[in-house]
Design a protein around this motif. Structure first.
Motif, PDB file in Angstrom:
ATOM      1  N   UNK A   7       0.805  -1.232   0.000  1.00 55.78           N
ATOM      2  CA  UNK A   7       0.000   0.000   0.000  1.00 55.78           C
ATOM      3  C   UNK A   7       0.837   1.282   0.000  1.00 55.78           C
ATOM      4  N   UNK A   8       2.160   1.168   0.218  1.00 58.55           N
ATOM      5  CA  UNK A   8       3.023   2.336   0.171  1.00 58.55           C
ATOM      6  C   UNK A   8       3.138   3.102   1.476  1.00 58.55           C
ATOM      7  N   UNK A   9       2.462   2.661   2.542  1.00 61.67           N
ATOM      8  CA  UNK A   9       2.542   3.339   3.836  1.00 61.67           C
ATOM      9  C   UNK A   9       3.876   3.042   4.513  1.00 61.67           C
ATOM     10  N   UNK A  10       4.250   3.896   5.456  1.00 56.92           N
ATOM     11  CA  UNK A  10       5.492   3.696   6.189  1.00 56.92           C
ATOM     12  C   UNK A  10       5.345   2.512   7.141  1.00 56.92           C
ATOM     13  N   UNK A  11       6.386   1.696   7.216  1.00 53.21           N
ATOM     14  CA  UNK A  11       6.371   0.535   8.107  1.00 53.21           C
ATOM     15  C   UNK A  11       7.140   0.867   9.376  1.00 53.21           C
ATOM     16  N   UNK A  12       6.828   0.163  10.464  1.00 53.13           N
ATOM     17  CA  UNK A  12       7.542   0.346  11.729  1.00 53.13           C
ATOM     18  C   UNK A  12       8.043  -1.009  12.217  1.00 53.13           C
ATOM     19  N   UNK A  13       9.091  -0.956  13.045  1.00 51.12           N
ATOM     20  CA  UNK A  13       9.686  -2.178  13.572  1.00 51.12           C
ATOM     21  C   UNK A  13       8.841  -2.713  14.717  1.00 51.12           C
ATOM     22  N   UNK A  14       8.655  -4.025  14.727  1.00 50.86           N
ATOM     23  CA  UNK A  14       7.974  -4.717  15.824  1.00 50.86           C
ATOM     24  C   UNK A  14       8.765  -6.000  16.079  1.00 50.86           C
ATOM     25  N   UNK A  15       9.734  -5.901  16.993  1.00 44.42           N
ATOM     26  CA  UNK A  15      10.619  -7.041  17.231  1.00 44.42           C
ATOM     27  C   UNK A  15      11.511  -7.257  16.021  1.00 44.42           C
ATOM     28  N   UNK A  16      11.477  -8.451  15.472  1.00 45.15           N
ATOM     29  CA  UNK A  16      12.291  -8.793  14.299  1.00 45.15           C
ATOM     30  C   UNK A  16      11.528  -8.597  12.989  1.00 45.15           C
ATOM     31  N   UNK A  21       1.626  -0.010   9.187  1.00 45.68           N
ATOM     32  CA  UNK A  21       0.613   0.535  10.099  1.00 45.68           C
ATOM     33  C   UNK A  21      -0.762   0.588   9.459  1.00 45.68           C
ATOM     34  N   UNK A  22      -0.816   0.607   8.121  1.00 47.17           N
ATOM     35  CA  UNK A  22      -2.106   0.739   7.444  1.00 47.17           C
ATOM     36  C   UNK A  22      -2.752  -0.597   7.109  1.00 47.17           C
ATOM     37  N   UNK A  23      -2.025  -1.454   6.397  1.00 45.77           N
ATOM     38  CA  UNK A  23      -2.663  -2.686   5.915  1.00 45.77           C
ATOM     39  C   UNK A  23      -2.251  -3.934   6.687  1.00 45.77           C
ATOM     40  N   UNK A  24      -1.235  -3.820   7.581  1.00 42.20           N
ATOM     41  CA  UNK A  24      -0.830  -4.960   8.391  1.00 42.20           C
ATOM     42  C   UNK A  24       0.192  -5.877   7.744  1.00 42.20           C
ATOM     43  N   UNK A  25       0.656  -5.564   6.545  1.00 43.32           N
ATOM     44  CA  UNK A  25       1.664  -6.375   5.870  1.00 43.32           C
ATOM     45  C   UNK A  25       2.902  -6.493   6.758  1.00 43.32           C
ATOM     46  N   UNK A  26       3.505  -7.671   6.844  1.00 42.45           N
ATOM     47  CA  UNK A  26       4.719  -7.865   7.633  1.00 42.45           C
ATOM     48  C   UNK A  26       5.784  -8.524   6.791  1.00 42.45           C
ATOM     49  N   UNK A  27       7.030  -8.230   7.128  1.00 43.66           N
ATOM     50  CA  UNK A  27       8.162  -8.925   6.525  1.00 43.66           C
ATOM     51  C   UNK A  27       9.326  -8.822   7.501  1.00 43.66           C
ATOM     52  N   UNK A  28      10.275  -9.724   7.372  1.00 42.07           N
ATOM     53  CA  UNK A  28      11.440  -9.722   8.257  1.00 42.07           C
ATOM     54  C   UNK A  28      12.302  -8.491   8.014  1.00 42.07           C
ATOM     55  N   UNK A  29      13.014  -8.055   9.061  1.00 47.70           N
ATOM     56  CA  UNK A  29      13.922  -6.924   8.916  1.00 47.70           C
ATOM     57  C   UNK A  29      15.077  -7.301   7.997  1.00 47.70           C
TER      58      UNK A  29
END
Length: 106
Positions: A7-16, A21-29
């Motif tokens: 979605x192009x929104x800024x992502x934030x770190x949550x652990x590893x 913040x918008x769509x909930x997409x996750x990926x490893x650091x």
């Protein structure tokens, strides 16, 4: 900064994980990029400027300002950025004599 590929929104770190913040997409650091990430501390209560009706201005800095109610020439003041960053901040005053409140825009 890392942006969500969905979605192009800024992502934030949550652990590893990096989380959108918008769509909930996750990926490893990405460990190569992780060295460039900067974390900020949370704002504590001492940084907060109270400007509402019940705010206690006593003990704040004083300025020479004419009170519109009693014409006293001293007032406590706080400064707050109420507009966008390219606009000057707003100064909030409270008369040291009668307690009247007013604001000035630069």
């Amino acid at each position: 900064m890392q942006f969500c590929p969905d979605c192009g929104s800024m992502m934030h770190a949550d652990g590893e994980q990096m989380v959108c913040s918008s769509c909930g997409y996750t990926e490893g650091k990405d460990e190569e990029l992780a060295a460039d990430y900067v974390s900020t501390q949370e704002q504590d209560e001492s940084d907060v400027i109270e400007t509402e009706e019940g705010a206690n201005f006593e003990g704040k800095p004083k300025a020479e300002a004419i009170c519109p109610e009693c014409e006293n020439d001293q007032a406590w003041y706080t400064i707050k950025q109420t507009g966008s960053a390219d606009e000057p901040p707003t100064r909030f005053f409270k008369c040291t004599e009668c307690g009247a409140r007013w604001r000035e825009y630069a």
